[in-house]
Each structure stands twice: as C-alpha cells, then as structure tokens.
Write an enzyme that holds these catalytic residues in place. Structure first.
Site, PDB file in Angstrom:
ATOM      1  N   ARG A 180       0.811  -1.237   0.000  1.00  0.00           N
ATOM      2  CA  ARG A 180       0.000   0.000   0.000  1.00  0.00           C
ATOM      3  C   ARG A 180       0.840   1.281   0.000  1.00  0.00           C
ATOM      4  NH1 ARG A 180      -3.395  -2.835   3.596  1.00  0.00           N
ATOM      5  NH2 ARG A 180      -5.170  -3.707   2.461  1.00  0.00           N
ATOM      6  N   LYS A 203       3.316  11.574 -11.309  1.00  0.00           N
ATOM      7  CA  LYS A 203       2.489  10.713 -12.176  1.00  0.00           C
ATOM      8  C   LYS A 203       3.252   9.420 -12.405  1.00  0.00           C
ATOM      9  CE  LYS A 203      -0.298  13.780 -15.041  1.00  0.00           C
ATOM     10  NZ  LYS A 203      -0.517  14.254 -16.426  1.00  0.00           N
ATOM     11  N   GLU A 216      10.029  18.177 -24.857  1.00  0.00           N
ATOM     12  CA  GLU A 216       9.360  18.528 -23.591  1.00  0.00           C
ATOM     13  C   GLU A 216       9.926  19.831 -23.024  1.00  0.00           C
ATOM     14  OE1 GLU A 216       6.714  16.979 -22.489  1.00  0.00           O
ATOM     15  OE2 GLU A 216       6.831  14.831 -22.951  1.00  0.00           O
ATOM     16  N   LYS A 224       7.655  23.319 -13.829  1.00  0.00           N
ATOM     17  CA  LYS A 224       6.858  22.122 -13.508  1.00  0.00           C
ATOM     18  C   LYS A 224       6.468  22.127 -12.024  1.00  0.00           C
ATOM     19  CE  LYS A 224       5.508  17.634 -14.232  1.00  0.00           C
ATOM     20  NZ  LYS A 224       5.574  16.385 -14.933  1.00  0.00           N
ATOM     21  N   GLU A 279      -4.121  17.255 -11.324  1.00  0.00           N
ATOM     22  CA  GLU A 279      -4.595  17.593 -12.670  1.00  0.00           C
ATOM     23  C   GLU A 279      -6.108  17.808 -12.735  1.00  0.00           C
ATOM     24  OE1 GLU A 279      -2.329  15.947 -16.055  1.00  0.00           O
ATOM     25  OE2 GLU A 279      -4.263  15.561 -16.972  1.00  0.00           O
ATOM     26  N   ARG A 315      -2.821  21.840 -14.368  1.00  0.00           N
ATOM     27  CA  ARG A 315      -1.773  20.890 -14.757  1.00  0.00           C
ATOM     28  C   ARG A 315      -1.973  20.348 -16.181  1.00  0.00           C
ATOM     29  NH1 ARG A 315       1.121  16.164 -11.105  1.00  0.00           N
ATOM     30  NH2 ARG A 315       2.407  15.358 -12.784  1.00  0.00           N
ATOM     31  N   ASN A 347       0.068  19.029 -20.891  1.00  0.00           N
ATOM     32  CA  ASN A 347      -0.273  18.094 -21.965  1.00  0.00           C
ATOM     33  C   ASN A 347      -0.307  18.779 -23.329  1.00  0.00           C
ATOM     34  OD1 ASN A 347      -0.562  15.988 -20.132  1.00  0.00           O
ATOM     35  ND2 ASN A 347      -2.702  16.505 -19.717  1.00  0.00           N
ATOM     36  N   HIS A 373       0.140  16.835 -26.428  1.00  0.00           N
ATOM     37  CA  HIS A 373       0.053  15.419 -26.059  1.00  0.00           C
ATOM     38  C   HIS A 373      -1.195  14.716 -26.588  1.00  0.00           C
ATOM     39  CE1 HIS A 373       3.396  16.417 -23.505  1.00  0.00           C
ATOM     40  NE2 HIS A 373       3.431  15.235 -22.927  1.00  0.00           N
ATOM     41  N   HIS A 409       0.070  11.665 -28.265  1.00  0.00           N
ATOM     42  CA  HIS A 409      -0.170  10.307 -27.735  1.00  0.00           C
ATOM     43  C   HIS A 409      -0.831   9.423 -28.785  1.00  0.00           C
ATOM     44  CE1 HIS A 409      -0.057  10.823 -23.057  1.00  0.00           C
ATOM     45  NE2 HIS A 409       1.118  10.538 -23.570  1.00  0.00           N
ATOM     46  N   HIS A 416       8.268   9.065 -27.467  1.00  0.00           N
ATOM     47  CA  HIS A 416       7.257   9.927 -26.846  1.00  0.00           C
ATOM     48  C   HIS A 416       7.511  11.415 -27.172  1.00  0.00           C
ATOM     49  CE1 HIS A 416       4.429  11.340 -23.790  1.00  0.00           C
ATOM     50  NE2 HIS A 416       5.383  12.160 -23.364  1.00  0.00           N
TER      51      HIS A 416
END
Ligand code: NAD
Ligand code: GLY
Length: 361
Positions: free
Chosen positions: A121, A143, A185, A227, A237, A241, A245, A248, A252, A264
C-alpha cells in the site's frame, strides 16, 4: 544544491540539480531515508552505466542496497514488469520502511513509482532521472503508471517521490535521438508558460547540442521550476496541470498509432506543431508561429512530419485518450503564444486538419 521545492499535499520535496552522485547520501539523510533497505530499479542500459555507482553511493547510508533491472524500452512498461518487481521485492525482504530508487528514464521512473505506490500500500521512493525528458518532466510531479493493452499510461496513480536527484552529467551518455526527444518537452514550456525561455532556447541551441554545462543546468533548472509551480498549484490535474499536456492529445495518438516506433518526445513535438497550426488558423497566435516552433524542433533533429499513418487512424486513437471526459476530447490550445487555453471546443474539421498538417504527403 536543491534548486526547487515541489509543494504537494503528500509532502514538499526537493529537486537536486547536480553534476555527479556524490551528494546522494546527503539527500537520503535530508529526506530521513537512511538506515533502510533500498531497492534500485533500473533498465538494462542504465544499469551498465550508472547502476554500480548509485549502489555504491547509497551503501554507506543504507541497511542493504538491492538492484533489479528490466530490459530497456517502452514495450516493457506494463503490468508484467510490475509483477516481476513485486516478486523481487518479496525475495529481497522489502518491508514498509524500505525505499525504491528509480534510476533511469521516464519508463523506469513511471514503473518504479507505480510499484512503490502499490507495494504494501505504498513505500517511499526516490527519482534519479537519467534522460533529459525525465529530468525536465516525468520525474517531477508524481504521475506514475504503466501502459495497458496498447493504451498509454492507462493504469497508474499520483504518488510523489521523497526527492528528485538530477545528475546532469548522465546526459553525456544519452543517445542523441533520446536527447532530442527530451528537447521536445523542454521546448513545450515556452508556448504554455514562458516565451522568453523559448527565445533563450533559440539563442542557445548550439550550446545545448554541445551539452555545454552551464546552459544545460540553467535550462533543466528553469523547466523544473515551471513544472514545480504547476504541480504545486494543481497536483492531481483537476485544471491547470493539463497545460503540461500541450501537444500530447495528438502526440499520444500518433505514439500509439505508430506502435511506439516513434519516441514519446518526438510525438509530442509533432502534436505541438499540429496544435500550433490550428491556433494559427484561428488567429490566436501570430502567423509564422508554427514555422518558428518547427524550426526550433528541427534544430534538435526532431521530426516535423510522420509517414505511414492516416488522419482517421490517429483521430480514432484519440477517442481512447485519458484526456477524454464525458465523450469530449480535451485539448490544450494557445490563447496567445505563452498563454495556454484548456478546451474541449475543437471541431472535427479543425482536429483533422491539425492532424493532416503533420502527415507526410
Ligand atoms: P526511457 O526511460 O525508455 O529512456 C530512453 C532510453 O534511454 C532507454 O533506452 C534507456 O535505457 C536509455 N537511457 C536512459 N538514460 C540513459 C543515459 N543517461 N545514458 C544512456 N542511455 C540512457 O524513455 P524516456 O524518454 O526517458 O521516457 C519516456 C516515458 O516517460 C514514456 O513512457 C512516457 O509516457 C513517460 N512520461 C511520463 C511523464 C510523467 O509525468 N510521469 C511525463 C512525460 C513522459
Ligand atoms: N507530463 C505531464 C504531467 O506531469 O502532468
């Protein structure tokens, strides 16, 4: 030297910007992570380059340091790898006080972080990013996750590291194509946040390509600062946030449709050009903006078009994206250069024209 603090609900943690691994023990100490059983997770390339150095640096401040590695590459970013990690954790006798150290690029960081978030956990983890992409983006902000059945990052969590330790010298061994992918990026932070930074990148492109130390450190530092600011304002997000993207949504879709033959960062670059063309058509950015963006991406040998794919394939792929909410696809556009606009109001025609803009004739 901690260049930045990331303020999240879980904790406030530092990003160290260094030129070697010598201050790693001090970073462990400052995070209260000494005297623990540590498990370094790395990939088959990074292990041979830095695995032993990091293991040696951590040994004096740890109870025991284990190391496991997986075959490098996005294809390994799946639940099968996570299962192997859990097995190795049990074999090594990891407990709730143990620490996972992610040593490598975004694939390693995302997977090691996910394993740390879920094992017993949740146990402590640390990010030591070794690609430019990971140093300026993926290692910061928590993330973590894996791909699932071809869907990018479909299974994951928000789980913050205890600290991020960047040794910028590791970029010296990074293949040129990977460095370029990371630059996409880096460039992203210009249109969404700071066009002065974008201009600096244009001015300093030769120094960056030559991995000139001071330039590299200041660029990585600026990206981490942006960031950290964005994550600090919107950790999970729910709004702001999403601007990270930029490029993206289409990127993606291209990444998945190309079956990961493109990196990527390369896809993010293509996605940014596509959105640039859309914004230019709407008149929210000046004419020539997309050309300027393309020229900077091209300076770092990033592709400006993609071949072998159709508009329909890419468009269909977008429907599976995590950015789809209640059936509407989320986009980050620009209300002007340097000012992002989050919206689902993009017509099918605009979307398809934007995709077509980056398809090779
Ligand atoms: P990667 O982790 O696969 O690394 C790229 C390649 O470089 C690999 O072959 C690796 O072995 C090699 N490598 C790494 N460091 C090296 C070094 N210093 N010297 C030589 N070789 C080295 O890929 P990446 O581009 O770092 O990350 C891409 C991943 O990151 C994608 O899965 C993407 O979804 C994810 N990502 C996550 C976030 C986030 O916020 N979590 C953000 C952006 C991207
Ligand atoms: N890379 C996008 C984010 O961290 O939110």
């Amino acid at each position: 030297m901690a260049v930045e603090l990331v303020k999240t609900t879980e904790r406030t943690y530092p990003i160290y910007l260094e030129q070697d691994f010598s201050r790693l023990p001090k970073a462990m100490e400052e995070a209260g992570l000494t005297g623990r059983t540590v498990c370094i997770i790395t990939d088959s390339n990074v292990d041979g380059l830095y695995g032993a150095q990091v293991q040696e640096a951590l040994a004096p401040v740890s109870k025991k340091v284990h190391k496991i590695f997986f075959p490098a590459g996005e294809m390994q970013k799946n639940l099968g790898s996570i299962r192997h990690f859990y097995e190795a954790f049990f074999q090594a006798g990891l407990d709730r006080k143990s620490v996972i150290v992610a040593l490598g690029g975004g694939v390693t960081g995302d997977m090691a972080g996910f394993a740390a978030a879920t094992f017993l956990r949740g146990i402590a983890f640390v990010q030591i990013p070794t690609t430019l992409l990971a140093q300026v983006d993926s290692s910061v902000g928590g993330k973590v996750g894996v791909d699932f059945d071809g869907h990018k990052n479909a299974v994951g969590a928000f789980y913050q590291p205890h600290f991020v330790y960047i040794n910028a010298k590791t970029l010296r061994t990074l293949p040129k194509r990977e460095f370029s992918a990371g630059m996409a990026e880096v460039i992203k932070y210009g249109p969404i946040w700071d066009m002065d930074f974008f201009s600096q990148l244009e001015e300093k492109k030769e120094a960056l390509l030559a991995l000139e130390e001071e330039t590299l450190l200041s660029v990585i530092g600026r990206c981490c600062a942006i960031k950290a600011e964005v994550v600090g304002q919107d950790e999970k997000e729910s709004g702001l946030r999403e601007i990270l993207n930029f490029g993206h949504t289409i990127g993606h879709a291209i990444e998945t449709a190309s079956r990961f033959s493109l990196l990527h960062g390369e896809c993010v670059g293509l996605g940014m050009i596509a959105i640039g063309s859309l914004c230019e058509k709407r008149g929210t950015v000046e004419q020539g903006f997309t050309k300027r963006l393309s020229q900077l991406l091209e300076a770092f040998s990033l592709p400006l078009t993609v071949s072998g794919l159709t508009v329909e394939e890419i468009d269909r792929q977008m429907a599976f994206d995590k950015k789809v909410k209640n059936g509407a696809i989320g986009f980050v556009l620009l209300s002007s250069a340097g000012v992002p606009l989050r919206t689902t109001c993009v017509t099918e025609e605009e979307r398809k024209e934007a995709i077509a803009f980056v398809l090779a004739q």
